[in-house]
Motif scaffolding. Sequence first.
Motif, mmCIF file in Angstrom:
data_model
loop_
_atom_site.group_PDB
_atom_site.id
_atom_site.type_symbol
_atom_site.label_atom_id
_atom_site.label_comp_id
_atom_site.label_asym_id
_atom_site.label_seq_id
_atom_site.Cartn_x
_atom_site.Cartn_y
_atom_site.Cartn_z
ATOM 1 N N VAL A 63 -30.119 81.152 6.589
ATOM 2 C CA VAL A 63 -31.060 81.755 5.644
ATOM 3 C C VAL A 63 -30.910 81.074 4.292
ATOM 4 N N LEU A 64 -31.948 81.197 3.497
ATOM 5 C CA LEU A 64 -31.968 80.684 2.123
ATOM 6 C C LEU A 64 -31.919 81.874 1.176
ATOM 7 N N ALA A 65 -30.870 81.939 0.365
ATOM 8 C CA ALA A 65 -30.695 83.046 -0.574
ATOM 9 C C ALA A 65 -31.539 82.796 -1.822
ATOM 10 N N CYS A 82 -30.079 91.583 1.680
ATOM 11 C CA CYS A 82 -29.326 91.141 2.866
ATOM 12 C C CYS A 82 -27.847 90.941 2.489
ATOM 13 N N ARG A 83 -26.935 91.438 3.341
ATOM 14 C CA ARG A 83 -25.494 91.221 3.155
ATOM 15 C C ARG A 83 -25.111 89.960 3.932
ATOM 16 N N LEU A 84 -24.599 88.955 3.234
ATOM 17 C CA LEU A 84 -24.312 87.654 3.840
ATOM 18 C C LEU A 84 -22.905 87.575 4.415
ATOM 19 N N ARG A 85 -21.972 88.280 3.839
ATOM 20 C CA ARG A 85 -20.581 88.293 4.344
ATOM 21 C C ARG A 85 -20.283 89.659 4.957
ATOM 22 N N GLU A 86 -19.653 89.653 6.093
ATOM 23 C CA GLU A 86 -19.260 90.908 6.713
ATOM 24 C C GLU A 86 -18.134 91.551 5.906
ATOM 25 N N GLY A 87 -18.273 92.835 5.670
ATOM 26 C CA GLY A 87 -17.262 93.561 4.909
ATOM 27 C C GLY A 87 -17.378 93.397 3.422
ATOM 28 N N SER A 88 -18.423 92.672 2.939
ATOM 29 C CA SER A 88 -18.600 92.462 1.502
ATOM 30 C C SER A 88 -19.669 93.409 0.983
ATOM 31 N N PRO A 118 -22.233 78.885 3.961
ATOM 32 C CA PRO A 118 -22.528 78.157 5.209
ATOM 33 C C PRO A 118 -21.560 78.611 6.305
ATOM 34 N N PRO A 119 -21.935 78.667 7.571
ATOM 35 C CA PRO A 119 -23.259 78.335 8.121
ATOM 36 C C PRO A 119 -24.229 79.491 8.144
ATOM 37 N N PHE A 145 -27.645 75.451 -0.190
ATOM 38 C CA PHE A 145 -28.078 75.683 -1.566
ATOM 39 C C PHE A 145 -28.733 77.057 -1.645
ATOM 40 N N ALA A 146 -28.996 77.506 -2.880
ATOM 41 C CA ALA A 146 -29.654 78.786 -3.134
ATOM 42 C C ALA A 146 -30.690 78.590 -4.236
#
Length: 427
Positions: free
Chosen positions: A232-234, A207-213, A284-285, A290-291
Motif C-alpha cells: 500500500v501507499l501511505a 489503516c494500521r500498518l504495523r501489528e500491535g501499533s 516495507p513490504p 515511499f509515502a
Amino acid sequence: MSDALGPGSILAIVALGAVVVLAVLLLRRGTGAGAAGEGDLLARLYVMLERETAARTADSEAQRARLAEIERVLAARLDQSRAETADRLATIAQSITRDLGDARVRQGEALREMAEASARQLETIRTAVNERLHEAVERQMQTSFQRVLEQFAAMQKAMGEVTAMTAQIGDLKRLFSNVKTRGGWGEAQLRAILDDVLPAGAYQANCRLREGSAEVVEFAVRMPVRATTPPVLAIDSKFPTEAYERLLDAVNRVDAEAERAARRALETTLRIEARKIASKYIVPPVTVEFAVLYLPTDGLYAEVARLPGLLDEIGRTCRVIVMGPGLLPAMLRTIHLGYVTLALEERTDGIARLLGATRQEMLKMDGVLERLARNASAMSSSIDEARRRTRVVARQLRGLDGVESLVPEGAGDDAAAWTGETEFNGA
C-alpha cells in the motif's frame, strides 16, 4: 526609271552581238574574192544594224518620254490625294474638336448636376444620421444610467456579501485554529480526491500498518500489482496553518525579515512532519518504499515549492513526496491506470484459457468429423452397391419386354406370374 533598259535596247544589244559574231566568223572563213563580197555584206549588215539601233533608240526615247509623263501624272495625282487627305483630316479634326467641346460642356453640366444631387443626398443623410445619433445617444445614456443603477445595487449587495464573507472567514480562521478540525478538513478533501479518481475498494482509511501499533495512517492506497497481499501507499494530510499565515502576513506587510523567519519556520515544520511520516508509515513490504505528504491548498504547496531544495531533500532523505491538490490526482490517475492494466492482464489470461479450451474442443470436433467421414465413405459404398443392383434389375426388365412380345394372347396370367418371379429372384 529613265535609266532602265527597255525591251528595244535589249534586242538591239542582242542583234549587235549576233552581227559581231557573224562578222568574226566571216573574217575567219573569207579569203580572196569571196572576202570582198562578204565585206560588202558585212557593210550592209552594219548599216541595217545602225538603222535598227537608231529605231530602237528612238523607241526607247519615246518610252522614256511616256514614262516621264506617267511619272508626272502620278506625282500630280499623289499631290492631289495628299491635299484631299489633308483637307479631310482637317475636317475630321474640326469635327472631333467640336464634338469634344460639346462633350466637355455636357460632362461639365452632368458633373454639376451630380454634385448638386450628391450634396442634397449628403444633407439628407446628415440630417437622418444626426437624428438617429441623437436618439441612440439618448437611449444609450438611459441604458447606461440604468446599468449604473443596477451595478450600484449589485455593488451594495456584493458589499453586504463581502461583509458576510468576512465574518465567515473569521469563523473559518477560528475553525482552523483548532488542529483537529483543520486536520479533519484536509482529510475530507483528500478522501474526496481519492473517491473521484480511484475505483471502489482501491484504498483503506485509517489503516494500521504495523501489528500491535497504535499508529494509523489516514489513507492507504493498494498498489496494482499481482500479489496475495499487495503493498500500500501511505498518504497523510498536513496543514501547517500557523506558519503559512505568518508567511502571508509578512508578505502583505512587506517585511523581509519576518518573511524569511516565516519561511524558515514553514521549512522546519515540513521537515518534522516528513520525518514523522517516514518513521510511522513507511513499512516495507507492507508499504511501498515511499509515502505522500498531502498539503490541502495549492497556495501552501506553492510556498513550500519555492523553498530552495526542500522538496528534493525531503524526497531523498525521508522518502516522502510532498503534493498538493493539483499534483495528487495525476499520481492517482497513474495508479488507476495500473488497475486498468491489471484488469486487462486478467482478461488476457481468461481469453488465453478460453482459447486453450476452444483448441481442445476443435481437436475433439476434428475426431468427430473424421468418424463422420468414415461413415460417409461406407454410406457411399452402400449407395454404389444399391445403384449397381438397380442397374442389374433394369437390364432384366428390359429382357422381360422382349419375352412379353413372344407370349400368346391367352397366356397373360402366366406371363405376369413369371415376371413377378423374375423380379423376386433379381431382388
